[in-house]
Design an enzyme around this catalytic site. Structure first.
Site, PDB file in Angstrom:
ATOM      1  N   HIS A  92      -0.327   4.763   7.211  1.00  0.00           N
ATOM      2  CA  HIS A  92       0.130   5.498   5.901  1.00  0.00           C
ATOM      3  C   HIS A  92       0.608   6.692   6.053  1.00  0.00           C
ATOM      4  CE1 HIS A  92      -2.613   2.078   4.816  1.00  0.00           C
ATOM      5  NE2 HIS A  92      -1.413   1.732   4.191  1.00  0.00           N
ATOM      6  N   ASP A 124      -3.383   8.205   8.221  1.00  0.00           N
ATOM      7  CA  ASP A 124      -4.411   7.357   8.846  1.00  0.00           C
ATOM      8  C   ASP A 124      -3.870   6.618   9.753  1.00  0.00           C
ATOM      9  OD1 ASP A 124      -2.902   5.581   7.513  1.00  0.00           O
ATOM     10  OD2 ASP A 124      -4.688   5.081   5.935  1.00  0.00           O
ATOM     11  N   SER A 136       0.820  -1.308  -0.144  1.00  0.00           N
ATOM     12  CA  SER A 136      -0.133   0.049   0.061  1.00  0.00           C
ATOM     13  C   SER A 136       0.966   1.355   0.073  1.00  0.00           C
ATOM     14  CB  SER A 136      -0.993   0.157   1.090  1.00  0.00           C
ATOM     15  OG  SER A 136      -0.013  -0.056   2.502  1.00  0.00           O
TER      16      SER A 136
END
Ligand SMILES: *[C@@H]1O[C@H](CO)[C@@H](O)[C@H](O)[C@H]1NC(C)=O
Ligand SMILES: *[C@@H]1O[C@H](CO)[C@@H](O)[C@H](O)[C@H]1NC(C)=O
Ligand SMILES: *[C@@H]1O[C@H](CO)[C@@H](O)[C@H](O)[C@H]1NC(C)=O
Length: 393
Positions: free
Chosen positions: A362, A359, A55
């Protein structure tokens, strides 16, 4: 790296939760200028970028895979800063790979799983999938916690996609060699999730340490295979200082001051990330010796990101915001698992650019921009990346 949910940590009940070819106008301008002035290789060092990972660099594969019915990364505030809509990136805006593409005058990499017929793929493709591991899913199933994997699209799966896809990029051996030789391969960041999953399945630090050699081997194996496919210039990033992330600070909270460094980060998890990075570096050295014609560049994400905590003001961050997520549902680090970013009860800060963390897991576009700049302009790539025609502002 990943998105995790632990609905009830004490009972160890854990569940995994949960394009664009847009070229900014200054880039297209720059482009035509260079073309007009008879561009040389040094102006545009790479023909294409191929990216593998999780991610930290997924630009939409996970979202396209449909693995989750209502993934929060598919809606605002994800994507609010630059794209103004959610793209499947796990951030408010652009990622490191986006800034690297911009710097080299290339379009943002289209996610492999979202490619449409006839789309131009010759400037690169992104194979990274949020939640992906360096090791194959089987490794985790054998150890009894395969079910918490968010995706089975591990590094070797991504590599298989590339091998199949290569046929649509070039045909003859000579063609392929020339094209791939002029392409940049980004192998990661990958591996962070292998440890995260193990940690959240209840593994202790010694069990995590024991998996480092095999995780590193998975990364160097993939790097070797790409070299065998014709890659000549590869970037292999290490892990971030996870001990500074709101997620880890919340999950492994401690009342013992000696567990924290002078910046408030957890020493044990930062030491762990450095241990992985050290092993990765040793393995890359071996790979360099075996492949003297190839440039294998280590990208020091750890060093580039650790600077934020030493000198927040230098990057536009502040001591108050640094260890807090911009988007979250409260708590000392603004990471609340019952109200993660994008879920009811969470909200995003008004100015993400003064936060390093987006968040809880990340980073923000602002942080990714500084890391990308540090990789390209130095001194956090070893050996250095080629100089870029466009400076990252
Ligand atoms: C790496 O490659 C070697 C040789 O093919 C293989 O034996 C080994 O299992 C691979 N390691 C991992 C972690 O995939
Ligand atoms: C804090 O941690 C240190 C190092 O692990 C240990 O020696 C010390 O006893 C701990 N203090 C408390 C109050 O638990
Ligand atoms: C976390 O979120 C839940 C659900 O919205 C809320 O009830 C709780 O008060 C929050 N915890 C903190 C520490 O803000």
């Amino acid at each position: 790296m990943f998105l995790l949910s632990y609905s009830n940590l004490s009972s160890s009940t854990m569940k995994i939760l949960a394009v664009l070819l847009m070229t900014m106008s200054f880039i297209s301008l720059g482009f035509s200028e260079k073309v007009a002035s008879n561009s040389s290789d040094s102006d545009h060092p790479y023909e294409a970028i191929f990216n593998f990972g999780d991610s930290l660099s997924d630009t939409g594969n996970f979202l396209s895979s449909g693995a989750l019915a209502f993934p929060v990364i598919g809606k605002l505030p994800y994507g609010e800063t630059f794209f103004r809509h959610a793209t499947g990136r796990c951030s408010d805006g652009r990622l490191i790979v986006d800034f690297i593409a911009e710097a080299y005058g290339l379009p943002y990499l289209p996610p492999y799983l979202k490619l449409t017929k006839g789309q131009d793929v010759h400037k690169g493709v992104n194979f990274a999938v949020a939640g992906a591991t360096a090791l194959d899913a089987g490794f985790f199933y054998q150890r009894g916690f395969g079910k918490i994997l968010w995706t089975h699209d591990s590094l070797s799966v991504q590599l298989d996609w590339f091998k199949k896809f290569k046929r649509s990029l070039c045909t003859t051996r000579q063609d392929c060699d020339k094209y791939l030789k002029n392409s940049l391969f980004l192998v990661g960041e990958i591996g962070g999730n292998d440890y995260n999953y193990a940690a959240f399945a209840g593994g202790n630090i010694n069990q995590l340490l024991a998996t480092v050699p095999v995780v590193v081997e998975a990364i160097t194996n993939a790097t070797s295979e790409l070299i065998a496919e014709g890659a000549v210039e590869l970037v292999v990033p290490g892990n971030l200082p996870v001990g500074c992330s709101p997620l880890y600070l919340t999950l492994f909270q401690s009342q013992n001051k000696t567990d924290f460094d002078e910046n408030g980060c957890m020493k044990s998890f930062n030491a762990f990330a450095q241990f992985h990075n050290k092993h990765l570096n040793l393995a890359l050295d071996t790979l360099r010796n075996k492949n003297p014609h190839v440039r294998i560049i280590y990208a020091d994400y750890y060093g580039a990101a650790k600077r934020f905590f030493h000198k927040p003001g230098h990057f536009g961050f502040s001591g108050e915001t640094l260890l807090r997520a911009c988007c979250g549902g409260g708590g000392p680090f603004n990471f609340n698992n019952s109200a993660r970013c994008g879920h009811i009860g969470s909200k995003a800060c008004t100015n993400p650019s003064i936060y390093a963390n987006w968040d809880g897991i990340h980073l923000t576009e602002a942080a990714y921009r500084h890391i990308a700049k540090a990789l390209i302009e130095g001194p956090f790539s070893h050996p250095p990346l080629r100089s870029s025609p466009f400076k990252i502002p």
